[in-house]
Design an enzyme around this catalytic site. Structure first.
Site, PDB file in Angstrom:
ATOM      1  N   ASP A 133       0.931  -1.148   0.023  1.00 27.48           N
ATOM      2  CA  ASP A 133      -0.109  -0.057   0.088  1.00 27.48           C
ATOM      3  C   ASP A 133       1.014   1.415   0.051  1.00 27.48           C
ATOM      4  O   ASP A 133       1.844   1.415   0.574  1.00 27.48           O
ATOM      5  CB  ASP A 133      -1.074  -0.168   1.151  1.00 27.48           C
ATOM      6  CG  ASP A 133      -2.104   0.836   0.991  1.00 27.48           C
ATOM      7  OD1 ASP A 133      -3.350   0.687   1.078  1.00 27.48           O
ATOM      8  OD2 ASP A 133      -1.752   2.265   1.176  1.00 27.48           O
ATOM      9  N   ILE A 134       0.446   2.221  -0.858  1.00 24.57           N
ATOM     10  CA  ILE A 134       1.201   3.414  -0.941  1.00 24.57           C
ATOM     11  C   ILE A 134       1.334   4.239   0.438  1.00 24.57           C
ATOM     12  O   ILE A 134       2.030   5.193   0.658  1.00 24.57           O
ATOM     13  CB  ILE A 134       0.970   4.276  -2.178  1.00 24.57           C
ATOM     14  CG1 ILE A 134       1.905   5.177  -2.545  1.00 24.57           C
ATOM     15  CG2 ILE A 134      -0.569   5.056  -1.868  1.00 24.57           C
ATOM     16  CD1 ILE A 134       1.744   5.754  -4.096  1.00 24.57           C
TER      17      ILE A 134
ATOM     18  N   ASN B   4     -13.180  -3.048   2.016  1.00 26.98           N
ATOM     19  CA  ASN B   4     -13.768  -2.138   2.397  1.00 26.98           C
ATOM     20  C   ASN B   4     -14.892  -2.341   1.190  1.00 26.98           C
ATOM     21  O   ASN B   4     -14.286  -2.286  -0.155  1.00 26.98           O
ATOM     22  CB  ASN B   4     -13.335  -0.998   2.384  1.00 26.98           C
ATOM     23  CG  ASN B   4     -12.345  -0.735   3.563  1.00 26.98           C
ATOM     24  OD1 ASN B   4     -12.853  -1.149   4.573  1.00 26.98           O
ATOM     25  ND2 ASN B   4     -11.161  -0.183   3.490  1.00 26.98           N
TER      26      ASN B   4
ATOM     27  N   GLN C 102     -14.990   2.331   0.618  1.00 24.86           N
ATOM     28  CA  GLN C 102     -14.049   1.945  -0.407  1.00 24.86           C
ATOM     29  C   GLN C 102     -13.673   3.125  -1.211  1.00 24.86           C
ATOM     30  O   GLN C 102     -14.403   3.698  -2.012  1.00 24.86           O
ATOM     31  CB  GLN C 102     -14.772   0.676  -1.164  1.00 24.86           C
ATOM     32  CG  GLN C 102     -13.861   0.325  -2.225  1.00 24.86           C
ATOM     33  CD  GLN C 102     -14.603  -0.806  -2.986  1.00 24.86           C
ATOM     34  OE1 GLN C 102     -15.865  -1.109  -2.796  1.00 24.86           O
ATOM     35  NE2 GLN C 102     -13.823  -1.472  -4.086  1.00 24.86           N
TER      36      GLN C 102
ATOM     37  N   HIS D 150     -10.244  -5.431  -3.339  1.00 24.28           N
ATOM     38  CA  HIS D 150      -9.094  -5.821  -3.168  1.00 24.28           C
ATOM     39  C   HIS D 150      -9.138  -6.020  -1.281  1.00 24.28           C
ATOM     40  O   HIS D 150      -9.942  -5.651  -0.850  1.00 24.28           O
ATOM     41  CB  HIS D 150      -7.863  -4.562  -2.945  1.00 24.28           C
ATOM     42  CG  HIS D 150      -8.526  -3.342  -2.529  1.00 24.28           C
ATOM     43  ND1 HIS D 150      -9.631  -2.762  -3.318  1.00 24.28           N
ATOM     44  CD2 HIS D 150      -8.551  -2.430  -1.385  1.00 24.28           C
ATOM     45  CE1 HIS D 150      -9.985  -1.406  -2.654  1.00 24.28           C
ATOM     46  NE2 HIS D 150      -9.252  -1.323  -1.489  1.00 24.28           N
TER      47      HIS D 150
ATOM     48  N   HIS E  14      -6.894  -5.702   2.216  1.00 21.47           N
ATOM     49  CA  HIS E  14      -5.758  -5.266   2.793  1.00 21.47           C
ATOM     50  C   HIS E  14      -4.908  -6.419   3.836  1.00 21.47           C
ATOM     51  O   HIS E  14      -5.802  -6.929   4.550  1.00 21.47           O
ATOM     52  CB  HIS E  14      -6.084  -4.311   3.684  1.00 21.47           C
ATOM     53  CG  HIS E  14      -6.583  -2.911   2.948  1.00 21.47           C
ATOM     54  ND1 HIS E  14      -5.918  -1.808   2.754  1.00 21.47           N
ATOM     55  CD2 HIS E  14      -7.943  -2.704   2.393  1.00 21.47           C
ATOM     56  CE1 HIS E  14      -6.599  -0.910   2.133  1.00 21.47           C
ATOM     57  NE2 HIS E  14      -7.904  -1.342   1.976  1.00 21.47           N
TER      58      HIS E  14
HETATM   59  P1  AMP Z   1      -9.959   1.275   0.247  1.00 19.97           P
HETATM   60  O1  AMP Z   1     -10.503   2.358   1.169  1.00 19.97           O
HETATM   61  O2  AMP Z   1      -9.988  -0.238   0.971  1.00 19.97           O
HETATM   62  O3  AMP Z   1     -10.552   1.317  -1.251  1.00 19.97           O
HETATM   63  O4  AMP Z   1      -8.230   1.493   0.047  1.00 19.97           O
HETATM   64  C1  AMP Z   1      -7.366   1.740  -1.035  1.00 19.97           C
HETATM   65  C2  AMP Z   1      -6.104   1.552  -0.668  1.00 19.97           C
HETATM   66  O5  AMP Z   1      -5.328   1.693  -1.903  1.00 19.97           O
HETATM   67  C3  AMP Z   1      -5.574   2.787   0.382  1.00 19.97           C
HETATM   68  O6  AMP Z   1      -5.124   1.969   1.454  1.00 19.97           O
HETATM   69  C4  AMP Z   1      -4.543   3.381  -0.658  1.00 19.97           C
HETATM   70  O7  AMP Z   1      -3.503   4.127   0.080  1.00 19.97           O
HETATM   71  C5  AMP Z   1      -3.997   2.449  -1.710  1.00 19.97           C
HETATM   72  N1  AMP Z   1      -3.655   3.041  -2.742  1.00 19.97           N
HETATM   73  C6  AMP Z   1      -4.184   3.941  -3.484  1.00 19.97           C
HETATM   74  N2  AMP Z   1      -3.162   4.108  -4.752  1.00 19.97           N
HETATM   75  C7  AMP Z   1      -2.219   3.287  -4.528  1.00 19.97           C
HETATM   76  C8  AMP Z   1      -1.187   3.078  -5.369  1.00 19.97           C
HETATM   77  N3  AMP Z   1      -1.075   3.513  -6.675  1.00 19.97           N
HETATM   78  N4  AMP Z   1      -0.358   2.093  -5.048  1.00 19.97           N
HETATM   79  C9  AMP Z   1      -0.800   1.570  -3.800  1.00 19.97           C
HETATM   80  N5  AMP Z   1      -1.607   1.644  -3.077  1.00 19.97           N
HETATM   81  C10 AMP Z   1      -2.595   2.515  -3.524  1.00 19.97           C
END
Ligand code: AMP
Length: 126
Positions: free
Chosen positions: A35-36, A97, A104, A110, A112
C-alpha cells in the site's frame, strides 16, 4: 445485480502496467503489492487480476480457480511476511472495504493485509 467496472481506476492501471507498484507476489489470477500509504509495518493489498468491483462481485462472478488462487495468495503472503499465527507469527488483520458505508476508495476488489504491530480494536468509535 450487475456491477459496472471502471477500467480507469488506479488498480486497473497498475494491472495494465500503466503505473508502477511495489510488487509483493503474483500468480495467474492475483497480484499483491505494498500500500502506498501504509497503516502498519506490513500493509499489502491483494487484488484479483479480473475486473471485479468488490467482494460481492468477486464472490458472485469469479471462477473457482480465481477464488482459490486469491485465497491461497493471502495465506502465502502472510507466511512470507512471518506473521502467520499458526507458524509462530504475531498475527495480522484482513480488511476489505465495500461501497459507501465501507468507505471503499478504489473500485477494484482488494483485501488489505495489515500486520507487524498490535492493531488495536477493530473499529474506532464514531
Ligand atoms: P480502500 O479504502 O479499501 O479502497 O483503500 C484503497 C487503498 O489503496 C488505500 O489504502 C490507498 O493507500 C491505496 N492506494 C491508492 N493508490 C495506490 C497506489 N498507486 N499504490 C498502492 N496503493 C495505493
Amino acid at each position: 445485480m450487475a456491477y459496472s467496472y471502471d477500467n480507469q481506476n488506479i488498480f486497473a492501471r497498475i494491472l495494465r502496467g500503466d503505473i508502477p507498484c511495489s510488487k509483493v507476489h503474483e500468480t495467474a489470477h492475483t497480484l499483491a503489492f505494498n500500500d502506498i500509504r501504509p497503516q502498519a509495518p506490513h500493509h499489502v493489498l491483494v487484488i484479483p487480476k479480473g475486473a471485479y468491483v468488490n467482494a460481492d462481485h468477486f464472490a458472485r462472478d469469479a471462477s473457482d480457480a480465481e477464488i482459490v488462487d486469491f485465497t491461497r495468495c493471502i495465506g502465502e503472503i502472510c507466511q512470507s511476511l512471518g506473521i502467520t499465527p499458526g507458524d509462530g507469527g504475531a498475527g495480522y488483520r484482513l480488511i476489505t472495504n465495500s461501497g459507501d458505508d465501507g468507505v471503499q476508495e478504489v473500485p477494484h476488489y482488494h483485501v488489505h493485509i495489515l500486520g507487524g504491530r498490535v492493531l488495536g480494536r477493530m473499529l474506532a468509535k464514531g
